[in-house]
Scaffold this active site. Structure first.
Site, PDB file in Angstrom:
ATOM      1  N   ARG A  22      -4.514  17.506   6.228  1.00 23.10           N
ATOM      2  CA  ARG A  22      -4.498  16.960   7.602  1.00 23.10           C
ATOM      3  C   ARG A  22      -3.458  17.705   8.137  1.00 23.10           C
ATOM      4  NH1 ARG A  22      -3.449  10.704   6.586  1.00 23.10           N
ATOM      5  NH2 ARG A  22      -2.531  11.678   4.591  1.00 23.10           N
ATOM      6  N   GLU A  66      -6.694  16.708   0.076  1.00 25.83           N
ATOM      7  CA  GLU A  66      -6.984  16.042   1.258  1.00 25.83           C
ATOM      8  C   GLU A  66      -5.897  16.903   2.162  1.00 25.83           C
ATOM      9  OE1 GLU A  66      -6.992  11.657   3.712  1.00 25.83           O
ATOM     10  OE2 GLU A  66      -5.943  12.030   1.664  1.00 25.83           O
ATOM     11  N   HIS A  94       0.834  -1.135   0.043  1.00 24.12           N
ATOM     12  CA  HIS A  94      -0.101   0.032  -0.049  1.00 24.12           C
ATOM     13  C   HIS A  94       0.922   1.357   0.135  1.00 24.12           C
ATOM     14  CE1 HIS A  94      -3.995   1.961   1.349  1.00 24.12           C
ATOM     15  NE2 HIS A  94      -3.183   2.794   0.958  1.00 24.12           N
TER      16      HIS A  94
END
Length: 563
Positions: free
Chosen positions: A426, A424, A92
């Site tokens: 964060r 995205e 991943h």
């Protein structure tokens, strides 16, 4: 939601027939005993793909050691026979840290850690685990023992070893009035390591060596980018927490990313201050983002839905026929449907949160923090870590948003739509040694969130990620423009930038991880900046080379990045 009327996101891409996007899971394993005579472990050949499926190895020699001693034996054989070993977890990853695409694998053996190197032992405030264990399994074991982490990556199907190699992170800084729990930290997972055992060269052979957190050599191994083989780690852990996750999709994106002078109660920084844990997912050409806000909540709020397992946003893993049609058109080259597709995606988020009742959930930490599954649409993401002071967070996100929108609109004016996945954002803390629970703890030299001693006021990292379907026309040109702007904009006394190692970076107009200047100069300078002489990128490279002088644990990409 009736899954019988929907395709999985992975199934859709298979149906679309795009070579770079199809689902391809190897259906067989072929024994390969004669391919590497004398190799001490059983060998087989099997395919490998990375997360975005841009890296494909069709027929890789692979082994599955049952013990750390097996890895030592394999390393010694590899050194004597001119082979390389690549530690393999779940794959991943976007970057070519395991193997670059098109790599000559004639003398490369993948070492699958996930089959046997998965042992976990839990103490009162630590966990000792082998590096092939998945985060799913590790977090489940910790939860049973009443322990957990303050923040974790969104996918659980990653190995602990893979997460630590690239200083994986979640999204957390202290909310207003919040105190850090003992055993937890706001930086990356790498900063939680107390000790680790690696396979290292001892002068005449490879052997196992355990490093403690005060050992100067440990600095290079804490975030080693695949340039080492760590078999076991001991991490500090804290008392598990119950978290409430509220999803907001009613705030205008212009309010979230407003300029600091115009920022109100719905600004990114204000929302962050209130909860400390935030993730903003914004689809280009839409007006409202999906905002996830986590707060520490020991007791269940009245209106929250209790969840007892992770991966609760099931709507994110299925698509309807309309979505299928849009993606097929984009994959086939008709990118003009991108704005319509993006707005459809956001509308599905809003309706999905309502349909599944997950706009306000509460439970043990992993059950609210884990949400990315293997069935999620596999996009490619470029990612960057912007270190700055907490007071500058709104400025960071506002400048990024303004630049991103100006560029996608400029491309749109030319009939081009390079971005069809979400932005995205964060925020985490840095890898502060004071959060390790170990006196005299060293910091990870290659961590994206290593503190800058010359800027102690820089106490947070804003993670900027930009996603799109692999192979989308002009996406690399767009990424390159944004990367060059990001490195140029966040500078001086304001901020600094390092790559998010697992994502795409060093981007040319043709490919990621291909800009020689970024690979050999920009990254090195960014990691070295502000550190003491002899305690930066070059020191980490020298340590890793010392403990693996024959580059058994390397590949052609790492030979350029960490020569």
């Amino acid at each position: 939601m009736d899954s019988s009327s929907h395709l999985s996101r992975r199934g859709l891409l298979a149906a679309a027939g795009a070579a770079a996007l199809t689902t391809w899971i190897p259906a067989f394993r072929v024994p390969a005993r004669a391919d590497a005579p004398g190799f001490p472990l059983p060998l087989y050949r099997q395919a490998y793909q990375n997360w975005s499926e841009e890296i494909t190895i069709e027929n890789a020699l692979t082994c599955a050691p049952t013990t750390p001693a097996d890895v030592v034996a394999a390393a010694n054989w590899a050194q004597q026979n001119g082979y390389r070993l690549r530690p393999k977890g779940m794959g991943h990853n976007w970057s070519p840290i395991l193997l670059p695409n098109g790599a000559d694998t004639g003398k490369v053996i993948l070492v699958d850690t996930t089959q046997h190197l998965t042992a976990v032992g839990i103490g009162s405030s630590t966990v000792t685990a082998q590096t092939g264990v998945t985060m799913d399994a590790l977090l489940a074991a910790l939860e049973t023992a009443g322990l957990g982490f303050a923040a974790i990556p969104a996918p659980g199907d990653i190995t602990l070893g893979g997460a630590l190699a690239i200083n994986a992170h979640g999204s957390a800084i202290p909310a207003q009035g919040e105190s850090r729990l003992p055993g937890t930290g706001y930086g990356s997972l790498s900063n939680l390591i107390r000790s680790l055992t690696a396979v290292v060269w001892s002068g005449n052979a490879f052997t196992l060596k355990t490093f403690t957190r005060t050992d100067p050599a440990m600095k290079a191994f804490l975030t080693h980018l695949g340039r080492a083989f760590v078999t076991e780690v001991t991490l500090e852990v804290g008392v598990n927490q119950r978290l409430r996750c509220q999803s907001r999709y009613d705030i205008q994106v212009t309010d979230v990313f407003a300029a600091p002078s115009a920022a109100g109660s719905n600004s990114f920084a204000s929302l962050l201050d209130a909860c400390g844990r935030i993730e903003v997912i914004w689809f280009p050409f839409t007006t409202v983002p999906w905002i996830k806000l986590w707060t520490v909540s020991p007791s269940k709020p009245l209106l929250s839905k209790q969840v007892t397992a992770p991966y609760n946003y099931t709507f994110a893993n299925f698509i309807d026929q309309q979505q299928s049609d849009y993606i097929e058109q984009i994959v086939a080259g008709d990118v003009s449907v991108t704005p319509a597709f993006e707005n459809l995606e956001m509308s599905i988020v809003g309706s999905g949160l309502i349909t599944t009742g997950t706009w306000d959930v509460w439970g043990w930490s992993k059950n609210t923090l884990l949400y990315v599954q293997p069935t999620t649409l596999r996009i490619v993401e470029a990612g960057y870590a912007v270190l700055t002071a907490r007071a500058n967070v709104q400025r960071v996100v506002s400048e990024f948003y303004i630049r991103y929108v100006s560029r996608i609109n400029a491309y749109r004016a030319q009939g081009r739509y390079p971005m069809n996945g979400p932005v995205e954002i964060r925020v985490t803390g840095l890898d502060q040694p004071s959060e390790t629970g170990v006196g005299g703890a060293v910091t990870p030299q290659l961590s994206s969130v290593r503190p800058r001693p010359d800027h102690p006021e820089w106490d947070v990292c804003v993670w900027l990620d930009m996603g799109t379907i692999p192979g989308t026309p002009q996406c690399n040109a767009f990424y390159r423009e944004m990367e060059q702007w990001i490195f140029a904009n966040y500078t001086g006394s304001y901020a600094t930038v390092r790559p998010e190692w697992s994502k795409a970076w060093a981007i040319t107009t043709d490919a990621a991880w291909a800009d020689t200047t970024v690979l050999t100069s920009t990254v090195r300078s960014a990691v070295n900046a502000g550190q003491a002489a002899g305690d930066g990128f070059d020191a980490a490279r020298a340590t890793l080379n010392t403990y693996d002088p024959y580059r058994v644990f390397s590949n052609t990409f790492l030979d350029v990045l960490l020569p």
